[in-house]
Design a protein around this motif. Sequence first.
Motif, PDB file in Angstrom:
ATOM      1  N   TYR A   1       1.296   3.923  -3.082  1.00  0.00           N
ATOM      2  CA  TYR A   1       0.999   5.339  -2.872  1.00  0.00           C
ATOM      3  C   TYR A   1       2.195   6.207  -3.241  1.00  0.00           C
ATOM      4  O   TYR A   1       2.036   7.258  -3.855  1.00  0.00           O
ATOM      5  CB  TYR A   1       0.602   5.601  -1.417  1.00  0.00           C
ATOM      6  CG  TYR A   1       0.443   7.071  -1.130  1.00  0.00           C
ATOM      7  CD1 TYR A   1      -0.685   7.762  -1.565  1.00  0.00           C
ATOM      8  CD2 TYR A   1       1.448   7.783  -0.470  1.00  0.00           C
ATOM      9  CE1 TYR A   1      -0.820   9.123  -1.331  1.00  0.00           C
ATOM     10  CE2 TYR A   1       1.319   9.134  -0.239  1.00  0.00           C
ATOM     11  CZ  TYR A   1       0.188   9.795  -0.665  1.00  0.00           C
ATOM     12  OH  TYR A   1       0.060  11.141  -0.440  1.00  0.00           O
ATOM     13  N   SER A   2       3.411   5.771  -2.886  1.00  0.00           N
ATOM     14  CA  SER A   2       4.590   6.582  -3.199  1.00  0.00           C
ATOM     15  C   SER A   2       4.798   6.694  -4.709  1.00  0.00           C
ATOM     16  O   SER A   2       5.187   7.748  -5.207  1.00  0.00           O
ATOM     17  CB  SER A   2       5.839   6.025  -2.513  1.00  0.00           C
ATOM     18  OG  SER A   2       6.210   4.782  -3.082  1.00  0.00           O
TER      19      SER A   2
ATOM     20  N   TRP B   1       2.323   6.496  -6.985  1.00  0.00           N
ATOM     21  CA  TRP B   1       1.236   7.364  -7.439  1.00  0.00           C
ATOM     22  C   TRP B   1       1.591   8.827  -7.178  1.00  0.00           C
ATOM     23  O   TRP B   1       1.420   9.679  -8.037  1.00  0.00           O
ATOM     24  CB  TRP B   1      -0.062   6.999  -6.714  1.00  0.00           C
ATOM     25  CG  TRP B   1      -1.187   7.915  -7.039  1.00  0.00           C
ATOM     26  CD1 TRP B   1      -2.049   7.848  -8.100  1.00  0.00           C
ATOM     27  CD2 TRP B   1      -1.576   9.084  -6.301  1.00  0.00           C
ATOM     28  NE1 TRP B   1      -2.935   8.893  -8.064  1.00  0.00           N
ATOM     29  CE2 TRP B   1      -2.670   9.664  -6.976  1.00  0.00           C
ATOM     30  CE3 TRP B   1      -1.099   9.687  -5.139  1.00  0.00           C
ATOM     31  CZ2 TRP B   1      -3.297  10.818  -6.522  1.00  0.00           C
ATOM     32  CZ3 TRP B   1      -1.728  10.830  -4.692  1.00  0.00           C
ATOM     33  CH2 TRP B   1      -2.815  11.379  -5.382  1.00  0.00           C
ATOM     34  N   TYR B   2       2.117   9.123  -5.988  1.00  0.00           N
ATOM     35  CA  TYR B   2       2.495  10.489  -5.642  1.00  0.00           C
ATOM     36  C   TYR B   2       3.601  11.004  -6.560  1.00  0.00           C
ATOM     37  O   TYR B   2       3.544  12.123  -7.056  1.00  0.00           O
ATOM     38  CB  TYR B   2       2.936  10.572  -4.175  1.00  0.00           C
ATOM     39  CG  TYR B   2       3.375  11.954  -3.773  1.00  0.00           C
ATOM     40  CD1 TYR B   2       2.429  12.931  -3.488  1.00  0.00           C
ATOM     41  CD2 TYR B   2       4.723  12.297  -3.724  1.00  0.00           C
ATOM     42  CE1 TYR B   2       2.818  14.219  -3.151  1.00  0.00           C
ATOM     43  CE2 TYR B   2       5.120  13.574  -3.387  1.00  0.00           C
ATOM     44  CZ  TYR B   2       4.165  14.529  -3.100  1.00  0.00           C
ATOM     45  OH  TYR B   2       4.560  15.801  -2.773  1.00  0.00           O
TER      46      TYR B   2
ATOM     47  N   GLY C   1       0.817  -1.221   0.000  1.00  0.00           N
ATOM     48  CA  GLY C   1       0.000   0.000   0.000  1.00  0.00           C
ATOM     49  C   GLY C   1       0.843   1.259   0.000  1.00  0.00           C
ATOM     50  O   GLY C   1       0.621   2.175  -0.802  1.00  0.00           O
ATOM     51  N   LEU C   2       1.837   1.335   0.877  1.00  0.00           N
ATOM     52  CA  LEU C   2       2.703   2.518   0.928  1.00  0.00           C
ATOM     53  C   LEU C   2       3.569   2.624  -0.324  1.00  0.00           C
ATOM     54  O   LEU C   2       3.802   3.721  -0.829  1.00  0.00           O
ATOM     55  CB  LEU C   2       3.576   2.485   2.181  1.00  0.00           C
ATOM     56  CG  LEU C   2       2.846   2.729   3.500  1.00  0.00           C
ATOM     57  CD1 LEU C   2       3.801   2.577   4.679  1.00  0.00           C
ATOM     58  CD2 LEU C   2       2.182   4.090   3.508  1.00  0.00           C
TER      59      LEU C   2
END
Length: 194
Positions: free
Chosen positions: A21-22, A24-25, A17-18
């Motif tokens: 997200y990283s 995607w960011y 998940g992290l």
Amino acid sequence: MLKNAILTLLSLAIAIGLGGYSVWYALNAQDGVGAIRIGQWTAFPEVGTLAADPYSKARVAREGVLALGQAEGLAFVAERDDAGEPLKRECTYTIEGGYPTARFWTLYAADQSLGVIDTGKPRQSALQSYDMLRRPDNSVVISVGNRPAPGNWLLTGGSGKMYFVLTFYDTPIASSTGLSDVTLPRILKAGCNA
């Protein structure tokens, strides 16, 4: 035994998940590896070259855009006005100032995917350098909003976040030596609809 399996699965879920997200960011951030910033405008000069960083290559692949090579031009994106506030479709703006030397340039208001905002009037949703009314010092003032304005006017519509995309074609600023003394137009908020 079951406790270890649950902790392992929980650790994997958090890591995936992290990590997702990283990525995607990093792909959605306008600042990052290889970016140059001039005022509120950001560009990635190496995006269309072999020297492009992996995040720029992934961004181009995800969005399906044709990246300009260094000899072809350079695209700048702005997501904030000169006061540092995020650009919003329900607000009106004035983009004013001089533009660097280029054979041709375009400006449009974009949505999250950096595509032209659909206003139903494509001729007013993007501007180009050949159609600009200029001041005696060759600077340009552009009004941006959902209501017509005298002079140069760029139509926006809807509500939510927006970006400005300013692309210069066949310009010396696309090379690293051309970026030293470049100034780009200012983005000033004129007001917002209630």
